[in-house]
Design a protein around this motif. Structure first.
Motif, mmCIF file in Angstrom:
data_model
loop_
_atom_site.group_PDB
_atom_site.id
_atom_site.type_symbol
_atom_site.label_atom_id
_atom_site.label_comp_id
_atom_site.label_asym_id
_atom_site.label_seq_id
_atom_site.Cartn_x
_atom_site.Cartn_y
_atom_site.Cartn_z
ATOM 1 N N ALA A 3 3.720 44.779 43.903
ATOM 2 C CA ALA A 3 3.002 43.922 42.958
ATOM 3 C C ALA A 3 2.451 44.777 41.834
ATOM 4 O O ALA A 3 2.592 46.006 41.824
ATOM 5 C CB ALA A 3 1.868 43.195 43.674
ATOM 6 N N SER A 32 4.419 49.409 44.198
ATOM 7 C CA SER A 32 3.701 48.605 43.206
ATOM 8 C C SER A 32 3.558 49.384 41.907
ATOM 9 O O SER A 32 3.825 50.586 41.829
ATOM 10 C CB SER A 32 2.318 48.231 43.735
ATOM 11 O OG SER A 32 2.421 47.466 44.921
ATOM 12 N N LYS A 70 2.058 37.464 40.461
ATOM 13 C CA LYS A 70 0.642 37.534 40.804
ATOM 14 C C LYS A 70 0.156 38.988 40.816
ATOM 15 O O LYS A 70 0.893 39.901 41.151
ATOM 16 C CB LYS A 70 0.386 36.867 42.143
ATOM 17 C CG LYS A 70 0.423 35.347 42.068
ATOM 18 C CD LYS A 70 -0.379 34.721 43.180
ATOM 19 C CE LYS A 70 -0.496 33.211 42.971
ATOM 20 N NZ LYS A 70 -1.348 32.572 43.995
ATOM 21 N N THR A 71 -1.105 39.141 40.462
ATOM 22 C CA THR A 71 -1.699 40.453 40.265
ATOM 23 C C THR A 71 -2.818 40.707 41.251
ATOM 24 O O THR A 71 -3.564 39.795 41.618
ATOM 25 C CB THR A 71 -2.248 40.554 38.818
ATOM 26 O OG1 THR A 71 -1.155 40.439 37.905
ATOM 27 C CG2 THR A 71 -2.963 41.859 38.586
ATOM 28 N N HIS A 72 -2.950 41.971 41.674
ATOM 29 C CA HIS A 72 -4.062 42.420 42.485
ATOM 30 C C HIS A 72 -4.995 43.238 41.599
ATOM 31 O O HIS A 72 -4.533 44.034 40.777
ATOM 32 C CB HIS A 72 -3.578 43.269 43.664
ATOM 33 C CG HIS A 72 -2.680 42.539 44.607
ATOM 34 N ND1 HIS A 72 -3.142 41.942 45.763
ATOM 35 C CD2 HIS A 72 -1.347 42.284 44.561
ATOM 36 C CE1 HIS A 72 -2.135 41.373 46.403
ATOM 37 N NE2 HIS A 72 -1.030 41.558 45.695
ATOM 38 N N GLU A 92 -3.523 30.877 39.395
ATOM 39 C CA GLU A 92 -2.098 31.085 39.650
ATOM 40 C C GLU A 92 -1.666 32.519 39.335
ATOM 41 O O GLU A 92 -0.549 32.926 39.697
ATOM 42 C CB GLU A 92 -1.270 30.102 38.822
ATOM 43 C CG GLU A 92 -1.231 30.353 37.322
ATOM 44 C CD GLU A 92 -2.485 29.882 36.580
ATOM 45 O OE1 GLU A 92 -2.516 30.030 35.344
ATOM 46 O OE2 GLU A 92 -3.405 29.361 37.232
ATOM 47 N N GLU A 93 -2.518 33.291 38.677
ATOM 48 C CA GLU A 93 -2.139 34.648 38.259
ATOM 49 C C GLU A 93 -2.667 35.754 39.167
ATOM 50 O O GLU A 93 -2.141 36.867 39.174
ATOM 51 C CB GLU A 93 -2.635 34.907 36.827
ATOM 52 C CG GLU A 93 -1.990 34.008 35.787
ATOM 53 C CD GLU A 93 -2.512 34.240 34.389
ATOM 54 O OE1 GLU A 93 -2.022 33.568 33.453
ATOM 55 O OE2 GLU A 93 -3.395 35.101 34.207
ATOM 56 N N GLU A 95 -3.705 37.316 42.878
ATOM 57 C CA GLU A 95 -3.518 37.273 44.324
ATOM 58 C C GLU A 95 -4.788 37.694 45.062
ATOM 59 O O GLU A 95 -5.175 37.070 46.051
ATOM 60 C CB GLU A 95 -2.370 38.198 44.733
ATOM 61 C CG GLU A 95 -1.999 38.136 46.190
ATOM 62 C CD GLU A 95 -1.244 36.863 46.553
ATOM 63 O OE1 GLU A 95 -1.352 36.448 47.721
ATOM 64 O OE2 GLU A 95 -0.565 36.302 45.684
ATOM 65 N N SER A 96 -5.437 38.752 44.583
ATOM 66 C CA SER A 96 -6.641 39.243 45.248
ATOM 67 C C SER A 96 -7.486 40.070 44.288
ATOM 68 O O SER A 96 -6.978 40.613 43.300
ATOM 69 C CB SER A 96 -6.281 40.085 46.476
ATOM 70 O OG SER A 96 -5.640 41.285 46.083
ATOM 71 N N CYS A 185 -8.681 32.966 45.209
ATOM 72 C CA CYS A 185 -7.851 34.071 45.686
ATOM 73 C C CYS A 185 -8.524 34.827 46.834
ATOM 74 O O CYS A 185 -9.667 34.553 47.197
ATOM 75 C CB CYS A 185 -7.549 35.035 44.536
ATOM 76 S SG CYS A 185 -8.989 35.978 44.004
ATOM 77 N N ASP A 186 -7.816 35.791 47.378
ATOM 78 C CA ASP A 186 -8.355 36.647 48.428
ATOM 79 C C ASP A 186 -9.407 37.566 47.804
ATOM 80 O O ASP A 186 -9.124 38.267 46.824
ATOM 81 C CB ASP A 186 -7.206 37.479 49.016
ATOM 82 C CG ASP A 186 -7.627 38.266 50.229
ATOM 83 O OD1 ASP A 186 -8.538 37.823 50.941
ATOM 84 O OD2 ASP A 186 -7.029 39.332 50.467
ATOM 85 N N TRP A 240 -5.179 46.035 51.540
ATOM 86 C CA TRP A 240 -3.941 45.583 50.919
ATOM 87 C C TRP A 240 -2.667 45.920 51.702
ATOM 88 O O TRP A 240 -1.613 45.363 51.421
ATOM 89 C CB TRP A 240 -3.839 46.142 49.504
ATOM 90 C CG TRP A 240 -4.675 45.392 48.498
ATOM 91 C CD1 TRP A 240 -5.185 44.144 48.651
ATOM 92 C CD2 TRP A 240 -5.068 45.840 47.201
ATOM 93 N NE1 TRP A 240 -5.893 43.771 47.514
ATOM 94 C CE2 TRP A 240 -5.830 44.803 46.612
ATOM 95 C CE3 TRP A 240 -4.859 47.010 46.478
ATOM 96 C CZ2 TRP A 240 -6.375 44.896 45.324
ATOM 97 C CZ3 TRP A 240 -5.407 47.121 45.199
ATOM 98 C CH2 TRP A 240 -6.142 46.074 44.639
#
Length: 241
Positions: A3, A32, A70-72, A92-93, A95-96, A185-186, A240
């Motif tokens: 990611a 990533s 999706k971005t962390h 929607e963009e 992730e965590s 998100c997380d 992660w």
């Protein structure tokens, strides 16, 4: 975890202040793409005008990202505010988000979000020479012994990418007014028990309100990536991986 991982800094700090932490994180997550992004007014965008709101900072950061997936986000202090608001506005963009020593209005009083003993120090830093300014900042964000080499590097960097007084106040006001609803998100929170800049209870208050466990660092300062990058890498890896 393949990611895009984005690193965000806080008040009057730029990507440079991560030092070699992004490279270490990249080796940890070799599949990533790790990227540091500055907000207008900081770092390589120091010549631009800082947005007056955290939401405005989000828009700038979004325009700089490259991934469409999706971005962390790993973020420190005000960077955590930006990450949380991004996740709230554009679920929607993201992730965590991992927030390190982050706070928000409505969860804790202002004197916990910025400890009163730092008020005069911050103003004095603003009107000091680059070396003296970075010395004051180092003493607020680090619990390590004074490191002249690091402060010299910061001072040289600030001469090349100076922060204007107006941008400083714009960022400070934006951070002080920051409000947030729980993103979908997380979420993860890390706080420093012996933080000299922000009371660790400010981070815990937000996490507790949302029912999220907090990882507590009992030794290091506000900038854990500076004081103890290996510890932070282990925590991020446990989350992660």
């Amino acid at each position: 975890m393949a990611a895009e991982i984005i690193l965000l800094r806080g008040l009057f700090r730029g990507s440079y202040h991560w030092a070699d932490f992004p490279e270490r994180l990249q080796r940890f997550f070799s599949d990533s793409v790790v990227r540091c992004i500055d907000i207008p007014g900081n770092g390589y965008l120091s010549s631009e005008v800082s947005p007056k709101t955290i939401s405005g900072m989000v828009e700038s950061v979004r325009l700089q990202r490259k991934s469409k997936g999706k971005t962390h986000i790993l973020a420190v202090s005000m960077g955590g505010m930006i990450g949380l608001k991004w996740a709230e506005l554009y679920p929607e963009e993201i992730e965590s988000v991992i927030c390190v020593n982050t706070s928000a209005k409505g969860f804790s009083p202002f004197y916990e979000r910025l400890l009163p003993r730092n008020y005069f120090r911050i103003v004095r830093a603003l009107f000091s020479s680059p070396f003296n300014r970075e010395t004051i900042i180092y003493q607020m964000v680090s619990n390590q012994a004074f490191n002249r080499g690091t402060v010299n590097e910061w001072a040289n960097y600030s001469q090349n990418y100076p922060m204007s007084h107006s941008n400083f106040w714009r960022q400070l006001i934006a951070a002080s007014r920051f409000v947030i609803s729980r993103p979908k998100c997380d979420l993860h929170f890390v706080t420093s028990l012996n933080d000299r800049l922000v009371n660790f209870e400010a981070t815990k208050a937000m996490a507790n309100s949302w029912g999220i466990p907090v990882v507590v660092n009992e030794i290091d300062g506000h900038d854990i990536a500076l004081d103890n990058p290996e510890w932070l890498l282990k925590i991020v890896g446990s989350i992660w991986l």
